[in-house]
Design an enzyme around this catalytic site. Structure first.
Site, PDB file in Angstrom:
ATOM      1  N   TYR A  75      -8.469  17.456  45.079  1.00  0.00           N
ATOM      2  CA  TYR A  75      -7.987  17.902  46.393  1.00  0.00           C
ATOM      3  C   TYR A  75      -8.842  17.318  47.522  1.00  0.00           C
ATOM      4  O   TYR A  75      -8.338  17.051  48.612  1.00  0.00           O
ATOM      5  CB  TYR A  75      -7.925  19.434  46.466  1.00  0.00           C
ATOM      6  CG  TYR A  75      -6.731  19.965  45.708  1.00  0.00           C
ATOM      7  CD1 TYR A  75      -5.468  20.012  46.294  1.00  0.00           C
ATOM      8  CD2 TYR A  75      -6.849  20.357  44.382  1.00  0.00           C
ATOM      9  CE1 TYR A  75      -4.357  20.460  45.583  1.00  0.00           C
ATOM     10  CE2 TYR A  75      -5.751  20.810  43.664  1.00  0.00           C
ATOM     11  CZ  TYR A  75      -4.509  20.858  44.274  1.00  0.00           C
ATOM     12  OH  TYR A  75      -3.408  21.286  43.567  1.00  0.00           O
ATOM     13  N   ARG A  78      -7.350  14.047  48.179  1.00  0.00           N
ATOM     14  CA  ARG A  78      -6.062  14.185  48.887  1.00  0.00           C
ATOM     15  C   ARG A  78      -6.295  14.577  50.347  1.00  0.00           C
ATOM     16  O   ARG A  78      -5.556  14.148  51.237  1.00  0.00           O
ATOM     17  CB  ARG A  78      -5.184  15.231  48.191  1.00  0.00           C
ATOM     18  CG  ARG A  78      -4.601  14.701  46.884  1.00  0.00           C
ATOM     19  CD  ARG A  78      -3.683  15.709  46.249  1.00  0.00           C
ATOM     20  NE  ARG A  78      -2.506  16.005  47.052  1.00  0.00           N
ATOM     21  CZ  ARG A  78      -1.756  17.090  46.892  1.00  0.00           C
ATOM     22  NH1 ARG A  78      -2.051  17.985  45.991  1.00  0.00           N
ATOM     23  NH2 ARG A  78      -0.703  17.279  47.652  1.00  0.00           N
ATOM     24  N   ASP A 112      -0.417  18.537  54.387  1.00  0.00           N
ATOM     25  CA  ASP A 112      -1.180  17.415  54.949  1.00  0.00           C
ATOM     26  C   ASP A 112      -1.450  17.514  56.450  1.00  0.00           C
ATOM     27  O   ASP A 112      -2.181  16.682  57.007  1.00  0.00           O
ATOM     28  CB  ASP A 112      -0.468  16.088  54.629  1.00  0.00           C
ATOM     29  CG  ASP A 112       0.986  16.050  55.101  1.00  0.00           C
ATOM     30  OD1 ASP A 112       1.309  16.666  56.136  1.00  0.00           O
ATOM     31  OD2 ASP A 112       1.801  15.385  54.429  1.00  0.00           O
ATOM     32  N   HIS A 127       3.218  26.474  51.701  1.00  0.00           N
ATOM     33  CA  HIS A 127       2.417  26.143  50.510  1.00  0.00           C
ATOM     34  C   HIS A 127       0.936  25.964  50.848  1.00  0.00           C
ATOM     35  O   HIS A 127       0.205  25.330  50.096  1.00  0.00           O
ATOM     36  CB  HIS A 127       2.967  24.887  49.817  1.00  0.00           C
ATOM     37  CG  HIS A 127       4.218  25.154  49.026  1.00  0.00           C
ATOM     38  ND1 HIS A 127       4.992  24.165  48.456  1.00  0.00           N
ATOM     39  CD2 HIS A 127       4.834  26.325  48.698  1.00  0.00           C
ATOM     40  CE1 HIS A 127       6.017  24.713  47.820  1.00  0.00           C
ATOM     41  NE2 HIS A 127       5.950  26.016  47.956  1.00  0.00           N
ATOM     42  N   CYS A 135     -12.058  31.564  48.612  1.00  0.00           N
ATOM     43  CA  CYS A 135     -12.792  31.715  47.355  1.00  0.00           C
ATOM     44  C   CYS A 135     -11.902  32.311  46.282  1.00  0.00           C
ATOM     45  O   CYS A 135     -10.921  33.002  46.558  1.00  0.00           O
ATOM     46  CB  CYS A 135     -14.062  32.528  47.558  1.00  0.00           C
ATOM     47  SG  CYS A 135     -13.777  34.270  47.838  1.00  0.00           S
ATOM     48  N   CYS A 156     -18.633  30.438  47.937  1.00  0.00           N
ATOM     49  CA  CYS A 156     -18.247  31.227  49.115  1.00  0.00           C
ATOM     50  C   CYS A 156     -19.512  31.763  49.803  1.00  0.00           C
ATOM     51  O   CYS A 156     -20.363  32.368  49.132  1.00  0.00           O
ATOM     52  CB  CYS A 156     -17.358  32.381  48.655  1.00  0.00           C
ATOM     53  SG  CYS A 156     -16.959  33.539  49.959  1.00  0.00           S
ATOM     54  N   GLY A 196      13.565  15.455  53.100  1.00  0.00           N
ATOM     55  CA  GLY A 196      12.570  14.965  52.141  1.00  0.00           C
ATOM     56  C   GLY A 196      12.078  15.983  51.136  1.00  0.00           C
ATOM     57  O   GLY A 196      10.900  15.982  50.798  1.00  0.00           O
ATOM     58  N   ASN A 222      17.715  12.997  52.618  1.00  0.00           N
ATOM     59  CA  ASN A 222      16.885  12.784  51.428  1.00  0.00           C
ATOM     60  C   ASN A 222      17.290  11.447  50.809  1.00  0.00           C
ATOM     61  O   ASN A 222      18.288  10.840  51.209  1.00  0.00           O
ATOM     62  CB  ASN A 222      17.141  13.924  50.431  1.00  0.00           C
ATOM     63  CG  ASN A 222      15.917  14.253  49.600  1.00  0.00           C
ATOM     64  OD1 ASN A 222      14.812  14.274  50.109  1.00  0.00           O
ATOM     65  ND2 ASN A 222      16.101  14.484  48.321  1.00  0.00           N
ATOM     66  N   ALA A 240      13.670   9.059  55.890  1.00  0.00           N
ATOM     67  CA  ALA A 240      13.624   9.925  57.075  1.00  0.00           C
ATOM     68  C   ALA A 240      13.199   9.160  58.320  1.00  0.00           C
ATOM     69  O   ALA A 240      13.691   9.427  59.421  1.00  0.00           O
ATOM     70  CB  ALA A 240      12.666  11.091  56.807  1.00  0.00           C
TER      71      ALA A 240
HETATM   72  P1  OAD Z   1       9.370  16.196  45.631  1.00  0.00           P
HETATM   73  O1  OAD Z   1       8.492  15.097  45.197  1.00  0.00           O
HETATM   74  O2  OAD Z   1       9.874  17.144  44.591  1.00  0.00           O
HETATM   75  O3  OAD Z   1      10.648  15.622  46.390  1.00  0.00           O
HETATM   76  C1  OAD Z   1      10.530  14.703  47.436  1.00  0.00           C
HETATM   77  C2  OAD Z   1      11.917  14.274  47.844  1.00  0.00           C
HETATM   78  O4  OAD Z   1      11.779  13.404  48.955  1.00  0.00           O
HETATM   79  C3  OAD Z   1      12.671  13.510  46.758  1.00  0.00           C
HETATM   80  O5  OAD Z   1      13.931  14.133  46.548  1.00  0.00           O
HETATM   81  C4  OAD Z   1      12.816  12.087  47.318  1.00  0.00           C
HETATM   82  O6  OAD Z   1      14.076  11.521  47.016  1.00  0.00           O
HETATM   83  C5  OAD Z   1      12.695  12.329  48.809  1.00  0.00           C
HETATM   84  N1  OAD Z   1      12.111  11.196  49.561  1.00  0.00           N
HETATM   85  C6  OAD Z   1      11.164  10.320  49.172  1.00  0.00           C
HETATM   86  N2  OAD Z   1      10.858   9.461  50.168  1.00  0.00           N
HETATM   87  C7  OAD Z   1      11.645   9.808  51.225  1.00  0.00           C
HETATM   88  C8  OAD Z   1      11.806   9.317  52.550  1.00  0.00           C
HETATM   89  N3  OAD Z   1      11.088   8.274  53.012  1.00  0.00           N
HETATM   90  N4  OAD Z   1      12.705   9.927  53.357  1.00  0.00           N
HETATM   91  C9  OAD Z   1      13.448  10.982  52.908  1.00  0.00           C
HETATM   92  N5  OAD Z   1      13.336  11.492  51.658  1.00  0.00           N
HETATM   93  C10 OAD Z   1      12.442  10.923  50.828  1.00  0.00           C
HETATM   94  O7  OAD Z   1       8.592  16.991  46.797  1.00  0.00           O
HETATM   95  P2  OAD Z   1       8.869  18.455  47.364  1.00  0.00           P
HETATM   96  O8  OAD Z   1      10.315  18.760  47.367  1.00  0.00           O
HETATM   97  O9  OAD Z   1       8.115  18.562  48.626  1.00  0.00           O
HETATM   98  O10 OAD Z   1       4.271  22.394  45.509  1.00  0.00           O
HETATM   99  O11 OAD Z   1       8.155  19.337  46.262  1.00  0.00           O
HETATM  100  C11 OAD Z   1       8.116  20.727  46.431  1.00  0.00           C
HETATM  101  C12 OAD Z   1       6.820  21.262  45.912  1.00  0.00           C
HETATM  102  O12 OAD Z   1       6.603  20.808  44.568  1.00  0.00           O
HETATM  103  C13 OAD Z   1       5.584  20.768  46.649  1.00  0.00           C
HETATM  104  O13 OAD Z   1       5.290  21.484  47.824  1.00  0.00           O
HETATM  105  C14 OAD Z   1       4.509  20.984  45.631  1.00  0.00           C
HETATM  106  C15 OAD Z   1       5.216  20.444  44.400  1.00  0.00           C
HETATM  107  O14 OAD Z   1       4.758  20.913  43.177  1.00  0.00           O
HETATM  108  C16 OAD Z   1       3.032  22.829  45.322  1.00  0.00           C
HETATM  109  O15 OAD Z   1       2.076  22.081  45.214  1.00  0.00           O
HETATM  110  C17 OAD Z   1       2.946  24.309  45.297  1.00  0.00           C
END
Ligand code: OAD
Length: 259
Positions: A75, A78, A112, A127, A135, A156, A196, A222, A240
């Site tokens: 992390y 990241r 981010d 999230h 902690c 902590c 996205g 998406n 996007a």
């Molecule tokens: P995903 O990686 O599951 O999905 C990202 C989506 O963005 C995909 O459907 C891609 O097709 C799309 N994508 C990629 N590049 C793009 C662009 N330039 N413009 C538009 N769309 C684009 O990510 P999330 O849906 O955010 O949770 O994932 C949900 C959660 O799963 C995250 O918050 C995280 C993860 O595990 C935790 O860490 C709790």
């Protein structure tokens, strides 16, 4: 490519009127909105974090207890990557839409901080955030990462238990305040724009359906049709950073200067 853009422009003409007349716009974003800033998504086949790393090891309390050093370092990397990244056109357009509509909320699954850096004001981080740590023992919150010391992860300052990032891991509840704000934003909106996100991770994925149930117009941008999408939704396929500027232009053609 130009056929696809033409098709999108036709859809956009239908959407523009709804967005222009909207009283309350609620946006939901996921990792795809930051992809063009160089931050990897989770589920893209080649570059997605969960195709290269194990979520069980890096995004669960059990994984942190097994190997807190590796999880902390992952992390920390990241966090640095997020700080070095720049908001892209999609982040900036969403901030611009916020300035143009009477009421606006942006629910993000991203940790981010790029929406805030692009100028978005009403951001609901469901999230968590890479900017903070808390902690393990008592959830004491620190709004910054401590200076790197000898001990990894650091302790902590209040109770000496290990610090972890303030992000939601699998099996954990969403932060209560953020989740109730998100639900209020969905109930209040007449246009709901999802950008996205794969729409896989609950409970956030169900927000689209909730917005639809209470009559909002649903717009989805998406690279693939999310599993939660229905034929009633307006679906805009493409990056996007390309699509959202077109959406802004179609909605406020007279006011569109490059953002
Ligand atoms: P995903 O990686 O599951 O999905 C990202 C989506 O963005 C995909 O459907 C891609 O097709 C799309 N994508 C990629 N590049 C793009 C662009 N330039 N413009 C538009 N769309 C684009 O990510 P999330 O849906 O955010 O949770 O994932 C949900 C959660 O799963 C995250 O918050 C995280 C993860 O595990 C935790 O860490 C709790």
């Amino acid at each position: 490519m130009s056929d696809r853009i033409d098709q999108i422009i036709t859809i956009l003409q239908g959407i523009g009127e709804k967005l222009r007349g909207a009283q309350h716009v609620t946006v939901l974003t996921g990792a795809g909105v930051s992809a063009e800033s160089g931050i990897p998504t989770f589920r893209d086949a080649q570059t997605g974090l969960w195709s290269r790393f194990k979520a069980d090891d890096l995004a669960t309390v059990q994984g942190f207890r097994r190997d807190p050093v590796s999880v902390w370092k992952w992390y920390a990397e990241r966090r640095v990557a997020a700080l070095q990244a720049q908001p892209n056109a999609a982040h900036r357009i969403l901030a611009e839409i916020e300035r143009r509509v009477p009421a606006f909320d942006l629910i993000t699954q991203n940790i981010d901080g790029l929406h805030q850096r692009a100028g978005s004001q009403n951001v609901i981080e469901v999230h968590g955030s890479l900017a903070r740590v808390k902690c393990l023992g008592h959830q004491h919150m620190l709004d910054h990462w401590p200076e790197a010391g000898e001990e990894v992860p650091p302790r902590c300052p209040t109770c000496r238990s290990k610090l972890r990032p303030d992000v939601v891991w699998f099996g954990e509840l969403l932060p209560e305040g953020a989740w109730s704000r998100a639900m209020r934003a969905v109930k209040a909106c007449d246009v709901f724009l999802s950008v996205g996100t794969s729409g896989i991770v609950e409970p956030v994925a169900s927000l689209v359906q909730k917005a639809e149930e209470q009559g909002a117009t649903i717009i989805i941008n998406n690279l693939e049709v999310p599993i939660s999408a229905t034929p009633q939704h307006y679906y805009l396929n493409g990056e996007a950073g390309t699509i959202l500027p077109l959406l802004l232009q179609a909605t406020w053609p007279e006011r569109s200067s490059p953002v």
